[in-house]
Enzyme design. Structure first.
Site: not given
Length: 274
Positions: A37, A67, A70, A107, A142, A176, A179, A211, A224, A226, A256
């Protein structure tokens, strides 16, 4: 042998992360390059990285997946935020040279009412500014669920980005399962059709990682969210079929799901023994 791991924390260092992967029965793993973040990254410790590489070698790990945070948005309407995404990813790719031959996933971003075409153009421009012929990392776009103004909501948008990238050999896709399911692709009952569409639009040679996640929402919800394996709308049976599919089974899979280490261990055992 199924190459599967989970998302693990780098907070205590690479070696500790590798040890945790072995504890849960994983033979690969995904980690954030830095605060997911934020943009602060821990200093690199070459001794720690060497210990991690030894663990990977001794346990025959598959390709690792790093990764991006975000918060990065390569197609933001704010040029300062686009610069932040570019500079952070460029630094990440330089750091990934300490783990050569692996994968870096991000992303694509949100065009924020500028339009998908404008977003695609900005993402490709950023990639053209940071990709280098000599790098040893493959950068993955992704697949996204399509919430809000996300770019990458379908295979066509991902293909359009790659088409505008100069060093296409450095590019790939991370699919993913949550996704694409939430994005409207029926991977439960029509997986072969989805893969045929992917191959026609992007090319299966571009698919480098998966993913593996269940979803809290039905197909086409664009949410989205998970879920743990077998506890969502996709279901364990369909996800197991994905890991066994002849076009996918040689790829690395990364969980994930909303779990701690013991939960990941149970899911890895379930998927291996199915």
């Amino acid at each position: 042998m199924l190459t599967i791991g989970s998302h693990l924390s780098i907070a205590k260092g690479f070696t500790a992360m590798g040890e945790n992967a072995v504890k849960i029965g994983a033979n690969t793993l995904q980690f954030f390059s830095r605060n997911p973040r934020g943009t602060k990254a821990r200093p690199l410790d070459e001794k720690d990285i060497a210990g991690f590489r030894q663990i990977c070698e001794e346990n025959h790990f598959g390709r690792l997946l790093c990764h991006a945070p975000y918060i990065l948005n390569a197609c933001s309407a704010d040029p300062g935020l686009r610069d932040l995404a570019r500079d952070t990813m460029a630094d990440d790719l330089a750091r990934m040279e300490y783990l050569p031959g692996n994968l870096y996933n991000f992303h694509p971003g949100s065009h924020v009412k500028q339009g998908a075409d404008a977003g695609i153009k900005m993402i490709a421009e950023m990639l053209n500014s940071i990709l280098k012929p000599e790098q040893h990392t493959t950068v993955l776009l992704e697949t996204m669920a399509g919430k809000g103004t996300e770019v990458g909501r379908n295979f066509e948008e991902l293909a359009a980005i790659i088409e505008q990238v100069d060093l296409k050999d450095k590019m790939g896709i991370c699919l993913d399962t949550c996704h694409v399911h939430d994005g409207g692709y029926d991977i439960i009952y029509h997986l072969d059709d989805v893969l045929e569409e992917f191959d026609r639009i992007i090319g299966l040679k571009r698919l480098k990682a998966i993913h593996l996640n269940d979803s809290k929402n039905p197909c086409g919800s664009h949410k989205d969210r998970h879920e743990k394996i077998g506890e969502g709308y996709i279901g364990a049976e369909a996800l197991i079929r994905i890991t066994r599919h002849p076009l996918l089974c040689e790829l690395p899979f990364y969980l994930e799901t909303p779990n701690e280490l013991d939960g990941y261990a149970k899911e890895i055992k379930l998927l291996r023994n199915a």
